[in-house]
Motif scaffolding. Sequence first.
Motif: not given
Lengths: 292, 339
Positions: B49-58
Motif C-alpha cells: 500500500x506504499x506506507x513507509x513506516x520506518x525509513x532508513x533507520x541507523x
Amino acid sequence: MSTAEARVAPPGAGAVVPVARPFAALRWFRSELGLVFRRPRNLVMLGVLALVPVVVGVALRIAQGEVSAEGGAFAQVTGNGLMLAFGAFAVMLPLFLPLAAAVVAGDSIAGEASRGTLRYLLVTPVSRTRLLVTKFAVIAVYCLAATATVAASASIAATVLFSPDGMTTLSGTVISGWEMIGRLALAALYLGLGLSALGAVGLALSTMTEAPIAAIAATVVLSVAAQILGAIPQLDVISPYLLTSAWSGFDAVLRDPMAVSDLRDGLLVFAAYIVIAGAVAWARFADRDITS
Amino acid sequence: MTTDTKAGAPFAASPPLPESGTGTPVPAPPGGARDAAIVTRGLTKRFRGGQVAVDSLDLVVPRGSVFGFLGPNGSGKTTTIRMLLGLVTPTSGTRELLGVPLAEALPSVGALVEGPAFYPYLSGRDNLLRYDAADRTADPRTARERVAAALDRVGLAAAAGKRYRAYSLGMRQRLAIAAALLGPRELLILDEPTNGLDPQGTREVRALIKEIAAEGVTVFVSSHLLAEVEQMCTHAAIMRAGRLVAQGSLAGLRAGEVPRVRVETPDVARAARVLRELGLMDVHAGEGEVTASLEDVAAEHANAELVRAGVAVRGLAVVRPSLEDVFVELTGEGFDVDG
Ligand SMILES: Nc1ncnc2c1ncn2[C@@H]1O[C@H](COP(=O)(O)OP(=O)(O)O)[C@@H](O)[C@H]1O
Ligand SMILES: [Mg+2]
C-alpha cells in the motif's frame, strides 16, 4: 537468587548461544496437544461425535421389527451390531467429522494470530517451519481421536444394544466379532488420516487470515463443495482426485478379502493433499509479516 | 564529552557511546556490532500500500544501556521492534541483535510487543508454562521454578492460578513482562511497557526495569512519553514519522540544547534589556518573569549584572533543557502533533 533473574553479560563478551535441549520438540508437542484437548469447545465436539452413534443405535433398537427389509448399512445393524460403527461413519462423513477437523485446523494459526500469541511464540523463538509441523501433528492426533471416538462409542453402543456376534461382510462372507473390531480400527485409522488431510488444507487456510472463523468456514465449505462435485456423475473424471471421494473408500475394509489396493490408493490421495497443502502453508507463512 | 555517568561503574568498560545533539542520526560505528546490543543499518519498512513506516533507520544500542526509543504514536516504533525480532521482514537494510544471527540471539532476548497476549482460559502460570514449553533451550526440569520466580518478580504470585481472562489490564501487562523474564536474558525489548497502567503500576514497572538494568541487562524500551524516557533511560533515540531524528546518551542529546535562565522579577522590562545586552538570546518577557537562552553566559554572571543594573531579582534558576525541547528544536514542532 531466583532463576528468573537475568544473566549478566560481561561487556564485549560474545553472546553465549543457548543450545536446544533433547526432546524439546516432544515437550512442546505435548504442551500444544494439551491445549487442544483441554479446550472446552474441542471436547464438546468429541462428545457430540460420541453421542451420534448412540442416538442412532437407540433409534434403530426402538424401530427394530418395524423396519426389516430395507437396504443400506443400517439394515444390517440389528443383525450385526458392529455395523453400527460403519453406519455412523457414513452418516458423519458429510459434515460432522469434517467440521471437527476444520475447527481445530482452521484455528491452529489464525487463532494464535487473532489472540496475538503468534508473535510471542515466534520470538520465543519457534521457527515457522517447526510451528507448522507441530500444529499439523496436533491436528492429525485430534482427527484420529475423532474417528476413534466414533468407532469406540459405536462399538460399545452396539454391544449393549445388539448381539455383537459374527457379521456378514459386504461380500457376503461371515467374519468373527474380533476380526470385525480389527477392521473397524483400520477404518478409523484410515478415516483419521483422511480427515488429517483436510486438516492440512485447514492449516494452510489458517496461515492466510487472522480470523479463525474464516479459516474454519472456508475449510468446511471446501469439504462440502468437494462432496457435491464428487456426487455429480458427469464429473466422474475428477472424482479420483477429490479428497472427499477417497474418504468413502473406507468401506474397503468391509469386503472379504479386504480391498487393500483401494485403501492404498486412498492413502496416496491423503498423502498428496498433506504434501501440497503443507507446501502451500509453508510458502505462505515462511516470510509473512506478522503484524497481529 | 564523556559518556553518560548514570549507568555507573558496571558500564565503565563499555565502548565510547554514540552521542548526538546535532539532529543528524549518528552513523553506526564500524565494528560496533560486537559491543552493541542492537545495530541497524538503513532499516526500512514499506508496507503493502506504499506506507513507509520506518525509513532508513541507523540505530546503535550500546550494551548495558537503558535505551529509550521515543516517538509519538504512529512514528514507527512497533514496526521497528517487529523487524528487530524477525516478525516483519525489512524492505531493505539490516539489523543485528547481540552480534549473532537472529535465531541464535532470540533465546537471550525477552520481548514485549504491542501489549500482552495470552490464552484467556488458561491461568497466568499455565500461560507462562506454555511459552516456556515452546522454547527449545529451556530446561523442563526447572520450568515450574522459573515460572514461579518470574511471577513472583512482577508481583503476580498470588494470582498465578487465576485465569488470564480475570486479570486486570495492569496484571496482564505484568504477566507479559514475566514472560519476557522466563529465561536468562541479555536484552529486553519492551514496547510501551507502561501502556494502560495506572500511576502505581507505572511506577512499579519503571522500578522493575531499573532493577533489571542494574543486573547488566540491556533494556530497549519504546515509549511515547517524554517524561518516562527522561526518568528511566541512560540513552535515547527520537523517532518522528518513521525517521530517526536523534540518538545518543541523554546528556549528549541535551548538550545540543542551550540551558535557559528564568529570572523572577517585578522589573520585567529592565531585566529583559539587561539580559539582551549581556548577549542572551531568545529573551521572553512574561508576567513577573523573564526567560532567556543562556548561550555561553554563566548564570551567576547574569545575576550579578542584573543586580548591578538595579533589577530586583526575586529568584533566578537555570532550566535544564528537556527532551521535549530537543525534539521541538530538531523538528520545529511539538511532540504530540502527528498521530
Ligand atoms: N500492517 C500494517 N500495514 C500498513 N501500515 C501499517 C501497518 N502497521 C503499521 N502501519 C503504519 O506504520 C506506521 C507506524 O506504525 P507503528 O510502528 O505501529 O508506530 P508506533 O508503534 O510508533 O505507534 C503508522 O503510520 C501505521 O499506520
Ligand atoms: Mg506502537
